[in-house]
Write a protein that holds these residues in place. Structure first.
Motif, mmCIF file in Angstrom:
data_model
loop_
_atom_site.group_PDB
_atom_site.id
_atom_site.type_symbol
_atom_site.label_atom_id
_atom_site.label_comp_id
_atom_site.label_asym_id
_atom_site.label_seq_id
_atom_site.Cartn_x
_atom_site.Cartn_y
_atom_site.Cartn_z
ATOM 1 N N LEU A 70 0.804 -1.214 0.000
ATOM 2 C CA LEU A 70 0.000 0.000 0.000
ATOM 3 C C LEU A 70 0.841 1.270 0.000
ATOM 4 O O LEU A 70 0.642 2.162 -0.833
ATOM 5 N N ALA A 71 1.779 1.386 0.904
ATOM 6 C CA ALA A 71 2.601 2.601 0.980
ATOM 7 C C ALA A 71 3.385 2.820 -0.310
ATOM 8 O O ALA A 71 3.502 3.944 -0.789
ATOM 9 N N GLY A 72 3.917 1.769 -0.876
ATOM 10 C CA GLY A 72 4.677 1.885 -2.117
ATOM 11 C C GLY A 72 3.810 2.304 -3.289
ATOM 12 O O GLY A 72 4.229 3.134 -4.109
ATOM 13 N N VAL A 73 2.618 1.762 -3.363
ATOM 14 C CA VAL A 73 1.700 2.157 -4.438
ATOM 15 C C VAL A 73 1.338 3.629 -4.291
ATOM 16 O O VAL A 73 1.360 4.389 -5.259
ATOM 17 N N VAL A 74 1.032 4.039 -3.072
ATOM 18 C CA VAL A 74 0.696 5.444 -2.832
ATOM 19 C C VAL A 74 1.890 6.336 -3.174
ATOM 20 O O VAL A 74 1.742 7.368 -3.831
ATOM 21 N N ALA A 75 3.089 5.923 -2.764
ATOM 22 C CA ALA A 75 4.292 6.709 -3.057
ATOM 23 C C ALA A 75 4.553 6.809 -4.555
ATOM 24 O O ALA A 75 5.063 7.826 -5.026
ATOM 25 N N SER A 76 4.189 5.788 -5.295
ATOM 26 C CA SER A 76 4.401 5.824 -6.743
ATOM 27 C C SER A 76 3.452 6.782 -7.441
ATOM 28 O O SER A 76 3.703 7.195 -8.576
ATOM 29 N N GLU A 77 2.383 7.167 -6.760
ATOM 30 C CA GLU A 77 1.365 8.029 -7.356
ATOM 31 C C GLU A 77 1.358 9.451 -6.804
ATOM 32 O O GLU A 77 0.571 10.278 -7.243
ATOM 33 N N SER A 78 2.180 9.739 -5.796
ATOM 34 C CA SER A 78 2.124 11.044 -5.140
ATOM 35 C C SER A 78 3.519 11.544 -4.775
ATOM 36 O O SER A 78 4.384 10.754 -4.403
ATOM 37 N N ASN A 79 3.712 12.844 -4.852
ATOM 38 C CA ASN A 79 4.959 13.461 -4.406
ATOM 39 C C ASN A 79 4.905 13.877 -2.944
ATOM 40 O O ASN A 79 5.873 14.423 -2.429
ATOM 41 N N LEU A 80 3.797 13.658 -2.286
ATOM 42 C CA LEU A 80 3.668 13.990 -0.866
ATOM 43 C C LEU A 80 4.538 13.051 -0.031
ATOM 44 O O LEU A 80 4.842 11.930 -0.465
ATOM 45 N N PRO A 81 4.917 13.469 1.187
ATOM 46 C CA PRO A 81 5.627 12.549 2.075
ATOM 47 C C PRO A 81 4.704 11.391 2.475
ATOM 48 O O PRO A 81 3.562 11.624 2.878
ATOM 49 N N ILE A 82 5.219 10.184 2.336
ATOM 50 C CA ILE A 82 4.460 8.985 2.675
ATOM 51 C C ILE A 82 5.106 8.343 3.899
ATOM 52 O O ILE A 82 6.313 8.086 3.911
ATOM 53 N N ILE A 83 4.286 8.077 4.898
ATOM 54 C CA ILE A 83 4.746 7.448 6.135
ATOM 55 C C ILE A 83 4.030 6.104 6.239
ATOM 56 O O ILE A 83 2.802 6.049 6.212
ATOM 57 N N ALA A 84 4.798 5.034 6.356
ATOM 58 C CA ALA A 84 4.222 3.696 6.383
ATOM 59 C C ALA A 84 4.214 3.132 7.794
ATOM 60 O O ALA A 84 5.175 3.306 8.549
ATOM 61 N N VAL A 85 3.129 2.434 8.121
ATOM 62 C CA VAL A 85 3.019 1.730 9.398
ATOM 63 C C VAL A 85 2.710 0.266 9.102
ATOM 64 O O VAL A 85 1.626 -0.071 8.631
ATOM 65 N N PRO A 86 3.673 -0.618 9.366
ATOM 66 C CA PRO A 86 3.418 -2.051 9.168
ATOM 67 C C PRO A 86 2.550 -2.613 10.287
ATOM 68 O O PRO A 86 2.664 -2.210 11.446
ATOM 69 N N VAL A 87 1.685 -3.555 9.913
ATOM 70 C CA VAL A 87 0.761 -4.182 10.855
ATOM 71 C C VAL A 87 1.073 -5.668 10.954
ATOM 72 O O VAL A 87 1.321 -6.324 9.940
ATOM 73 N N ALA A 88 1.042 -6.195 12.157
ATOM 74 C CA ALA A 88 1.226 -7.633 12.378
ATOM 75 C C ALA A 88 -0.079 -8.347 12.052
ATOM 76 O O ALA A 88 -0.952 -8.485 12.891
ATOM 77 N N ALA A 89 -0.228 -8.766 10.797
ATOM 78 C CA ALA A 89 -1.481 -9.358 10.337
ATOM 79 C C ALA A 89 -1.346 -10.827 9.934
ATOM 80 O O ALA A 89 -2.334 -11.457 9.578
ATOM 81 N N THR A 90 -0.127 -11.356 9.975
ATOM 82 C CA THR A 90 0.092 -12.739 9.555
ATOM 83 C C THR A 90 0.939 -13.462 10.598
ATOM 84 O O THR A 90 1.367 -12.872 11.591
ATOM 85 N N SER A 91 1.248 -14.702 10.329
ATOM 86 C CA SER A 91 2.094 -15.480 11.242
ATOM 87 C C SER A 91 3.520 -14.940 11.303
ATOM 88 O O SER A 91 4.292 -15.322 12.179
ATOM 89 N N LEU A 92 3.871 -14.026 10.416
ATOM 90 C CA LEU A 92 5.196 -13.416 10.421
ATOM 91 C C LEU A 92 5.265 -12.194 11.334
ATOM 92 O O LEU A 92 6.288 -11.502 11.387
ATOM 93 N N ALA A 93 4.192 -11.909 12.045
ATOM 94 C CA ALA A 93 4.143 -10.874 13.093
ATOM 95 C C ALA A 93 4.510 -9.470 12.604
ATOM 96 O O ALA A 93 5.072 -8.681 13.340
ATOM 97 N N GLY A 94 4.218 -9.181 11.357
ATOM 98 C CA GLY A 94 4.481 -7.849 10.831
ATOM 99 C C GLY A 94 5.809 -7.699 10.120
ATOM 100 O O GLY A 94 6.060 -6.682 9.474
ATOM 101 N N PHE A 95 6.673 -8.710 10.238
ATOM 102 C CA PHE A 95 7.989 -8.620 9.589
ATOM 103 C C PHE A 95 7.841 -8.556 8.078
ATOM 104 O O PHE A 95 8.569 -7.826 7.402
ATOM 105 N N ASP A 96 6.868 -9.290 7.531
ATOM 106 C CA ASP A 96 6.603 -9.253 6.093
ATOM 107 C C ASP A 96 6.179 -7.854 5.658
ATOM 108 O O ASP A 96 6.672 -7.314 4.670
#
Length: 169
Positions: A70-96
């Motif tokens: 998501l953050a990368g797609v948004v960054a590819s479409e906008s020159n605004l500063p993009i801040i990403a927050v990863p979420v622990a949503a899988t068995s990889l605990a957010g590392f993915d």
């Protein structure tokens, strides 16, 4: 007036987004929130990102788990500063999610925060820091905020010292 866009990959990310919202509300910064997926609704995501600046948004916080493009797609479409927050949503605990956000190709930067609640809070504060360059009143609030967290540490130390002092009696 300063405005931050918050984009989440799914409704389940709202619990994490609440940390961002709390910071923005504390600093009295307007925000808008949208649920849009890089994979399930890519056209909507791209359109929202392309139009964000025209809609008065000055920084974007993207919250997502799993593959977390998501953050990368948004960054590819906008020159605004993009801040990403990863979420622990899988068995990889957010590392993915973390790796998907932090390993962006050169030329398309994304500022990536820590996984989960602390990262979301820091994303809100980082957005405030970005806006503080343009808005002096936000800069003043940041100074007061920093002083308040510093004061809390000193107060916590005093409390611990009192507890230890009582223990020795």
């Amino acid at each position: 007036m300063a405005k931050v866009g918050i984009i989440m990959g799914s409704k389940s990310d709202l619990q994490i987004a609440e940390n961002v919202i709390a910071v923005l509300e504390e600093f009295e910064i307007e925000y808008e929130v949208i649920v849009s997926s890089a994979h399930r609704t890519p056209e909507r995501t791209s359109e929202w990102a392309r139009n964000a600046e025209a809609n008065g948004i000055e920084a974007i916080i993207a919250i997502a788990g799993a593959a977390a493009h998501l953050a990368g797609v948004v960054a590819s479409e906008s020159n605004l500063p993009i801040i990403a927050v990863p979420v622990a949503a899988t068995s990889l605990a957010g590392f993915d999610a973390l790796l998907s956000m932090v390993q962006m190709p050169g030329g398309i930067p994304v500022a990536t925060m820590a996984i989960g609640n602390a990262g979301a809070k820091n994303a809100g504060i980082f957005a405030c820091q970005i806006l503080a360059v343009k808005y002096p009143h936000i800069n003043e609030r940041l100074k007061k905020y920093r002083q308040s967290i510093k004061d809390k540490v000193y107060k916590d130390n005093e409390t611990v010292q009192e507890i230890l002092k009582e223990r020795k009696k």
